[in-house]
Write an enzyme that holds these catalytic residues in place. Structure first.
Site, PDB file in Angstrom:
ATOM      1  N   ASP A  26     -10.614  12.170   9.435  1.00  0.00           N
ATOM      2  CA  ASP A  26     -10.244  11.824   8.055  1.00  0.00           C
ATOM      3  C   ASP A  26     -10.842  10.489   7.646  1.00  0.00           C
ATOM      4  OD1 ASP A  26      -7.092  11.966   6.204  1.00  0.00           O
ATOM      5  OD2 ASP A  26      -9.145  12.543   5.735  1.00  0.00           O
TER       6      ASP A  26
ATOM      7  N   LYS B  13       4.900   0.211   7.891  1.00  0.00           N
ATOM      8  CA  LYS B  13       4.659   1.474   7.195  1.00  0.00           C
ATOM      9  C   LYS B  13       5.959   2.271   7.290  1.00  0.00           C
ATOM     10  CE  LYS B  13       1.363   5.036   8.231  1.00  0.00           C
ATOM     11  NZ  LYS B  13      -0.084   5.286   8.392  1.00  0.00           N
TER      12      LYS B  13
ATOM     13  N   PHE C 257       3.947  10.298   2.408  1.00  0.00           N
ATOM     14  CA  PHE C 257       5.278  10.133   3.016  1.00  0.00           C
ATOM     15  C   PHE C 257       5.841   8.726   2.936  1.00  0.00           C
ATOM     16  CE2 PHE C 257       4.638  14.285   4.287  1.00  0.00           C
ATOM     17  CZ  PHE C 257       3.563  14.437   5.158  1.00  0.00           C
ATOM     18  N   GLY C 258       5.104   7.788   2.308  1.00  0.00           N
ATOM     19  CA  GLY C 258       5.786   6.500   2.231  1.00  0.00           C
ATOM     20  C   GLY C 258       4.921   5.342   1.782  1.00  0.00           C
ATOM     21  N   ARG C 259       5.416   4.154   2.054  1.00  0.00           N
ATOM     22  CA  ARG C 259       4.730   2.944   1.588  1.00  0.00           C
ATOM     23  C   ARG C 259       4.617   1.905   2.685  1.00  0.00           C
ATOM     24  NH1 ARG C 259       7.775   0.734  -3.381  1.00  0.00           N
ATOM     25  NH2 ARG C 259       5.951  -0.601  -3.490  1.00  0.00           N
ATOM     26  N   VAL C 260       3.745   0.934   2.457  1.00  0.00           N
ATOM     27  CA  VAL C 260       3.570  -0.147   3.431  1.00  0.00           C
ATOM     28  C   VAL C 260       4.029  -1.458   2.795  1.00  0.00           C
ATOM     29  CG1 VAL C 260       1.935  -1.290   4.942  1.00  0.00           C
ATOM     30  CG2 VAL C 260       1.501   1.015   4.228  1.00  0.00           C
TER      31      VAL C 260
ATOM     32  N   GLY D 263       0.851  -1.191   0.000  1.00  0.00           N
ATOM     33  CA  GLY D 263       0.000   0.000   0.000  1.00  0.00           C
ATOM     34  C   GLY D 263       0.880   1.231   0.000  1.00  0.00           C
ATOM     35  N   LYS D 264       0.275   2.364  -0.356  1.00  0.00           N
ATOM     36  CA  LYS D 264       1.103   3.566  -0.243  1.00  0.00           C
ATOM     37  C   LYS D 264       0.227   4.749   0.134  1.00  0.00           C
ATOM     38  CE  LYS D 264       1.407   4.500  -5.208  1.00  0.00           C
ATOM     39  NZ  LYS D 264       0.770   3.236  -5.633  1.00  0.00           N
ATOM     40  N   GLY D 265       0.871   5.758   0.648  1.00  0.00           N
ATOM     41  CA  GLY D 265       0.117   6.951   1.069  1.00  0.00           C
ATOM     42  C   GLY D 265       1.092   8.095   1.225  1.00  0.00           C
TER      43      GLY D 265
HETATM   44  C1  400 Z   1      -4.405   3.904   4.605  1.00  0.00           C
HETATM   45  C2  400 Z   1      -3.126   4.425   4.061  1.00  0.00           C
HETATM   46  C3  400 Z   1      -2.019   3.941   4.930  1.00  0.00           C
HETATM   47  N1  400 Z   1      -1.958   2.489   4.882  1.00  0.00           N
HETATM   48  C4  400 Z   1      -1.626   1.804   6.005  1.00  0.00           C
HETATM   49  O1  400 Z   1      -1.267   2.362   7.027  1.00  0.00           O
HETATM   50  C5  400 Z   1      -1.783   0.342   5.946  1.00  0.00           C
HETATM   51  C6  400 Z   1      -1.687  -0.488   7.042  1.00  0.00           C
HETATM   52  C7  400 Z   1      -1.932  -1.836   6.702  1.00  0.00           C
HETATM   53  N2  400 Z   1      -2.044  -3.038   7.323  1.00  0.00           N
HETATM   54  N3  400 Z   1      -2.366  -3.989   6.412  1.00  0.00           N
HETATM   55  C8  400 Z   1      -2.477  -3.406   5.200  1.00  0.00           C
HETATM   56  N4  400 Z   1      -2.823  -4.163   4.095  1.00  0.00           N
HETATM   57  C9  400 Z   1      -2.742  -3.789   2.788  1.00  0.00           C
HETATM   58  O2  400 Z   1      -2.361  -2.673   2.449  1.00  0.00           O
HETATM   59  C10 400 Z   1      -3.138  -4.793   1.742  1.00  0.00           C
HETATM   60  C11 400 Z   1      -3.298  -4.371   0.444  1.00  0.00           C
HETATM   61  C12 400 Z   1      -3.674  -5.284  -0.541  1.00  0.00           C
HETATM   62  C13 400 Z   1      -3.893  -6.638  -0.232  1.00  0.00           C
HETATM   63  N5  400 Z   1      -4.244  -7.551  -1.230  1.00  0.00           N
HETATM   64  C14 400 Z   1      -4.932  -8.775  -0.739  1.00  0.00           C
HETATM   65  C15 400 Z   1      -5.161  -9.754  -1.871  1.00  0.00           C
HETATM   66  N6  400 Z   1      -5.839  -9.136  -3.006  1.00  0.00           N
HETATM   67  C16 400 Z   1      -6.116 -10.065  -4.041  1.00  0.00           C
HETATM   68  C17 400 Z   1      -5.056  -7.999  -3.518  1.00  0.00           C
HETATM   69  C18 400 Z   1      -4.827  -6.958  -2.442  1.00  0.00           C
HETATM   70  C19 400 Z   1      -3.731  -7.037   1.081  1.00  0.00           C
HETATM   71  C20 400 Z   1      -3.353  -6.127   2.084  1.00  0.00           C
HETATM   72  C21 400 Z   1      -2.209  -2.045   5.353  1.00  0.00           C
HETATM   73  S1  400 Z   1      -2.152  -0.549   4.515  1.00  0.00           S
HETATM   74  C22 400 Z   1      -0.711   4.559   4.562  1.00  0.00           C
HETATM   75  C23 400 Z   1      -0.499   5.875   4.948  1.00  0.00           C
HETATM   76  C24 400 Z   1       0.704   6.474   4.636  1.00  0.00           C
HETATM   77  C25 400 Z   1       1.701   5.786   3.937  1.00  0.00           C
HETATM   78  C26 400 Z   1       1.464   4.460   3.549  1.00  0.00           C
HETATM   79  C27 400 Z   1       0.243   3.844   3.846  1.00  0.00           C
END
Ligand code: 400
Length: 266
Positions: A133, A39, A21-24, A17-19
């Protein structure tokens, strides 16, 4: 004191994931085998955006919250490049992606998500925290299709006069914040109404190409409800999208609303 972690403690997997200031990244903690989300926020970008205070607040707030519908912050550490948050892994990813994939979600699923949101919001409001938010981009889904509120970057303690420099979508900002007035936890009630509308219809109620047009429609609470919505869904949205914060349906009444009760986990 919590054990001091570093990236060495983890096998880091792919970016998920991304948002701002960075990525997860998905990662596995080596000794326990526990799957987490790391993150990784660029310290350089945080400093450039003068966002360290906001991050400190996010960490302080999220570390003290324990609720099934709030993404757990398990710990944090930094090296000289990244500030790293160790977060609970939500295995079905971002709610936003479901909306993009399916266009709009079924009333039963949205009703359950809104019930979970109402539970989580009443939990944080009791701690005098407002999220400010609430939007599909900040909501994650775990394996049992439960919603997890992520990214407390904009949360504050009530009451707050703090100017929220509007970055990203304005669609979820309530009239009182548009007008820079003092606001309290009732801003999250408005956002809950906007979220309910967007999940059921696929578009935000005040969506406009330009910001000023969006502002105008929010200030006048100008929205229409599509015909396909059930009577109960319309009633709940109307009772949350009230200009006067005091007239918005309180969370305890959201949980007793017919549209929520009729889809409760049977
Ligand atoms: C909400 C934005 C925030 N994100 C977090 O904190 C995030 C915290 C956190 N915990 N788990 C996550 N899981 C995922 O991002 C994820 C994405 C796709 C997935 N796939 C499952 C199977 N499917 C078929 C395709 C997709 C599974 C898990 C995220 S994101 C953020 C803020 C700033 C910088 C980076 C990220």
């Amino acid at each position: 004191p919590p054990i001091q972690m570093s990236l060495k403690n983890f096998d880091v997997g792919r970016g998920i994931g991304k948002g701002q200031f960075g990525r997860v990244f998905i990662a596995r903690e080596k000794t326990s085998g526990y799957i987490v989300a790391l993150k990784m926020l660029s310290i350089e970008e945080l400093i450039k955006a003068n966002a360290e205070r906001q991050l400190r607040r996010e960490v302080e707030i999220q570390a003290n919250l324990r609720h099934p519908n709030i993404l757990r912050l398990l710990g944090h550490f930094h090296d000289n490049i990244f500030f790293v948050l160790i977060l609970e892994y939500a295995a079905k990813g971002e709610l936003y992606k479901q909306l993009v994939k399916y266009g709009r979600l079924k009333e039963k699923k949205v009703s359950r998500y809104i019930a979970q949101m109402a539970e989580a919001l009443s939990y944080i409001h009791k701690k005098h925290v407002i999220h400010r938010d609430i939007k599909p981009e900040n909501l994650l889904i775990d394996l049992n299709d439960e919603i997890k509120i992520a990214d407390f970057g904009w949360s504050v303690h009530t009451p707050s006069q703090r100017r929220k420099t509007f970055c990203g979508t304005l669609d979820y900002i309530p009239p009182e914040m548009i007008e820079g007035k003092e606001h309290d936890e009732k801003v999250d009630l408005w956002s809950l109404g906007v979220l309910c509308y967007e999940l059921l219809t696929g578009t935000a109620p005040f969506e406009e190409p330009g910001n000023t047009a969006t502002y105008k429609r929010i200030a006048k609470v100008e929205f229409t409800l599509p015909d396909h919505l059930s009577y109960d869904a319309r009633d709940l949205i109307n009772s949350l999208l009230q200009r006067d914060p005091k007239r918005r349906l309180p969370l305890k009444d959201v949980l007793k609303h017919p549209w929520i009760r009729k889809y409760k986990k049977t």
